[in-house]
Design an enzyme around this catalytic site. Structure first.
Site, PDB file in Angstrom:
ATOM      1  N   CYS A   1      40.132  38.399  25.460  1.00 44.16           N
ATOM      2  CA  CYS A   1      38.682  38.220  25.477  1.00 44.16           C
ATOM      3  C   CYS A   1      38.250  38.227  26.939  1.00 44.16           C
ATOM      4  O   CYS A   1      38.691  37.374  27.722  1.00 44.16           O
ATOM      5  CB  CYS A   1      38.331  36.880  24.820  1.00 44.16           C
TER       6      CYS A   1
ATOM      7  N   CYS B   1      34.102  44.274  26.664  1.00 41.31           N
ATOM      8  CA  CYS B   1      34.226  43.183  25.687  1.00 41.31           C
ATOM      9  C   CYS B   1      35.147  43.727  24.610  1.00 41.31           C
ATOM     10  O   CYS B   1      34.987  44.882  24.181  1.00 41.31           O
ATOM     11  CB  CYS B   1      32.848  42.838  25.123  1.00 41.31           C
TER      12      CYS B   1
END
Ligand code: DGL
Length: 274
Positions: A82, A193
């Site tokens: 992440c 992302c």
């Protein structure tokens, strides 16, 4: 999973992979391709997603909690799949755990994008937190003589991808709204992302045939290097490892999205960066 099972190190010697939600599954796919015999325990914090629109302190706290859960379960390495959680908390997690296990973070693939073209204009799609924090600024500053980076905060996109149904018209509209102003004006796009590689096809449909970059392959190679360096790589057995998918929102609907995206990632979402 109950606290009782956590204390028995249920995933001893697995590789722990963590994300705010389903996004990290796009990285998990590359990790499995790079290290097919290893066992993986994936945990997505979907009950608290999206992280990108929380405060930095909240993201740090949630990431530390997830790392603790991984460590209690006995994982031998931790991949923070992440960008947002890495930007907010990798330093603290390394301070706490890197003597026990390698901690690998992911960062937006600015470097491969800059190196992949000659002084290109590169759109960087990411969450508000990733674009606000030091890691992004340090990276874009270091590469500013090689490329021009245009940050694009993609509010709402990770939350929408969490829901699955990636061919929905509403998702296409959201992407068109975000990307519309850049059509024909950039030479490449960084998917900063880990949720976004799941909508590569939809991004391509809008942006045309320009390269898209993400950090999954680089992260997989770094994990491989770290396992070898620390003597943690599983001895070759010729057998495929286990893959366990887990979530803080363990409902049948959510787990169906995890399974579906895991199949998509296993089939290959691979970026243009190698
Ligand atoms: N998948 C995460 C990332 O790579 C963020 C998504 C979210 O906002 O939770 O940045």
């Amino acid at each position: 999973m109950t606290p009782e099972t956590e204390t028995i190190q249920q995933y001893k010697d697995y590789i722990g992979v963590f994300d705010s939600g389903v996004g990290g599954i796009s990285v998990l796919g590359e990790l499995i391709r790079e290290l097919p015999e290893e066992d993986f325990y994936f945990f997505g914090d979907s009950a608290n997603a999206p992280y990108g629109e929380k405060t930095i302190d909240e993201v740090r706290e949630l990431t530390l909690r997830a790392a603790e859960r991984m460590a209690e379960n006995g994982v031998k390495a931790l991949v923070i799949a992440c960008n947002t959680a890495t930007s907010a908390a990798v330093k603290q997690i390394r301070e706490r755990y890197s003597t026990h296990m390698p901690v690998i973070g992911i960062e937006p693939a600015l470097k491969p994008a800059a190196e992949g073209m000659d002084h290109g204009r590169i759109l960087v799609m990411a969450t508000a937190i990733t674009l606000k924090l030091e890691k992004y600024h340090e990276l874009s500053h270091r590469l500013e003589n090689q490329a021009e980076f245009i940050p694009l905060e993609c509010s709402g996109l990770a939350a929408r991808i969490e829901k699955g149904d990636l061919d929905g018209e509403d998702l296409k509209r959201l992407l068109r709204g975000l990307l519309g102003p850049y059509i024909g004006k950039v030479d490449g796009v960084v998917l900063g992302c880990t949720h976004y590689p799941f909508v590569r096809k939809q991004i391509r449909e809008i942006m045309g045939d320009i390269p898209l970059y993400d950090g999954a392959k680089g992260t997989a190679r770094e994990l491989h290097r770290q396992l070898k360096k620390r003597g943690l790589k599983k001895p070759g057995t010729g057998k495929k490892g286990q893959v366990v998918l887990d979530s803080s929102r363990h409902t049948p609907e959510t787990m169906a999205v995890y399974e579906e995206l895991c199949r998509a990632a296993a089939a290959g979402l691979s970026s243009d960066c190698s």
